[in-house]
Design a protein around this motif. Sequence first.
Motif, short mmCIF file in Angstrom:
data_model
loop_
_atom_site.label_atom_id
_atom_site.label_comp_id
_atom_site.label_asym_id
_atom_site.label_seq_id
_atom_site.Cartn_x
_atom_site.Cartn_y
_atom_site.Cartn_z
N SER A 13 0.77 -0.97 -0.21
CA SER A 13 0.07 0.02 0.04
C SER A 13 0.88 1.23 -0.06
N PRO A 14 0.99 1.68 -1.28
CA PRO A 14 1.91 2.95 -1.42
C PRO A 14 1.68 4.23 -0.31
N GLY A 15 2.54 4.66 0.38
CA GLY A 15 2.25 5.75 1.30
C GLY A 15 2.16 5.38 2.62
N LEU A 16 1.81 4.22 3.03
CA LEU A 16 1.68 3.73 4.32
C LEU A 16 3.10 3.84 4.94
N GLY A 17 3.10 4.25 6.54
CA GLY A 17 4.26 4.05 7.12
C GLY A 17 4.78 2.69 7.28
N THR A 18 6.01 2.27 7.22
CA THR A 18 6.74 1.15 7.66
C THR A 18 7.64 1.11 8.64
N ASP A 19 7.80 2.07 9.11
CA ASP A 19 8.73 2.18 10.26
C ASP A 19 8.46 3.20 11.47
N LYS A 20 8.65 3.35 12.46
CA LYS A 20 8.50 4.17 13.39
C LYS A 20 9.58 4.87 13.92
N TRP A 104 0.82 3.80 10.26
CA TRP A 104 1.70 2.92 10.79
C TRP A 104 1.33 1.44 10.96
N GLU A 105 2.33 0.73 10.65
CA GLU A 105 1.99 -0.68 10.42
C GLU A 105 1.26 -1.57 11.57
N CYS A 106 1.69 -0.93 13.03
CA CYS A 106 0.75 -1.50 13.85
C CYS A 106 -0.72 -1.50 14.08
N THR A 107 -1.12 -0.43 13.14
CA THR A 107 -2.45 -0.19 12.90
C THR A 107 -3.08 -1.30 12.53
N SER A 236 -2.78 2.95 18.77
CA SER A 236 -1.65 2.28 17.89
C SER A 236 -0.34 3.01 17.64
N GLU A 237 0.73 2.58 18.20
CA GLU A 237 1.86 3.31 18.16
C GLU A 237 1.90 4.81 18.91
N THR A 238 1.50 4.71 19.96
CA THR A 238 1.30 5.85 20.64
C THR A 238 2.52 6.06 21.74
N ILE A 239 3.35 4.96 22.01
CA ILE A 239 3.90 4.84 23.30
C ILE A 239 5.54 4.80 22.85
N TYR A 240 5.58 5.53 21.75
CA TYR A 240 7.29 5.91 21.40
C TYR A 240 7.91 6.53 22.31
N ASN A 241 7.31 7.55 22.98
CA ASN A 241 8.21 8.41 23.88
C ASN A 241 7.68 8.47 25.30
N PRO A 242 8.69 7.92 26.08
CA PRO A 242 8.40 7.70 27.68
C PRO A 242 8.03 8.77 28.32
N ASP A 243 8.27 10.16 27.59
CA ASP A 243 7.96 11.37 28.36
C ASP A 243 6.52 11.53 28.39
N LEU A 264 -4.07 -1.65 22.66
CA LEU A 264 -2.90 -1.01 22.32
C LEU A 264 -2.02 -1.89 21.70
N ALA A 265 -1.65 -1.41 20.29
CA ALA A 265 -0.63 -2.02 19.55
C ALA A 265 0.91 -1.12 19.53
N SER A 266 2.03 -1.85 19.64
CA SER A 266 2.99 -1.26 19.69
C SER A 266 4.34 -2.04 19.11
N LYS A 267 5.29 -1.28 18.79
CA LYS A 267 6.53 -2.13 18.51
C LYS A 267 7.28 -2.44 20.11
#
Length: 312
Positions: A13-20, A104-107, A236-243, A264-267
């Motif tokens: 799917s062009p345009g979808l983020g595959t990294d975080k 992002w892919e975790c979605t 989804s992918e909202t816990i990348y920043n511990p702050d 909750l979905a996350s890497k």
Amino acid sequence: KSKQTAATAAGSSPGLGTDKHRGKTPPKKNSCFKAAKEHDIPEDLNKILENKVMETVADLHYVNMAAVEMRCLDGADGEGIVSKTVSSHSDLIPGVYEGGLKVWECTFDLIDYFAEAEIQFTDKTVLDLGCGAGLLGIVALRGKAKKVHFQDYNSTVIDEITLPNAVANCVNRDDKMGGGDGIKTSKPPSKRPKKAGRLPNLLTKCRFFSGEWSEVRQLLLSSNKPFSKYDVILTSETIYNPDYYSALHDTLAQLLDKHGRVYLASKVHYFGVGGGIYLFEKFVEERNVFRTSIVKIIDKGLQRCIMEMAFR
């Protein structure tokens, strides 16, 4: 810095983020918070879909992100987040832009889990927290949710992506979405969205908010409009920043119904910013408000997880 990719549905799917990888340097603490506001749904739905290039993945319609970015560079972005991300070469500018212009892919991991675990949304009140494109909330709408609220940090994301996606999926759909003639996924993406009629019943179930989590929480709890706590919160992918963990935890604790569930979905780990599923799990356990459970682990590419949370 380290940039990680994974082979998922996003690969086709062009345009979808595959990294975080969210920027070059870890976010600074005490980033300025963005005030909350509710976004009204315009009466003329055609205006929302005007000049939008639509694509389809997993039977969900969404605006082409690259086309949105071009429109924003041409002046459609009141926040200036696109030009700032281009100049800084970053997917994250703390306190300015929090990644909502990509899917992002975790979605898709979470959407797959809904089907596998037969998660029921019928008659539930649902919050899509950090919604971006809003695909999780749209899946809940498709699942006959009673109400679905969408929140993203940036107002540009709500206006240019979330709202158009909600309209595109609520209008001219098949029986699953309330009537009409759906766009078949086997066909190429529609360059001209079908004209929208009056406000469909599904859209009357929706509310849209932008702003920082704590601000949105206060807006909801102090509003004159009727508010009931959420049966289900999706994020989804909202816990990348511990702050941000404290604001997220408090928002979940204050907005979730006592019998509700958070999905909750996350890497496992976000390189460059330091967050990840096990760090957040430890944070939650130390506060002793929620019980957590890792209900699915995805080992393709960079390891990813689905977590379920509920009050103790």
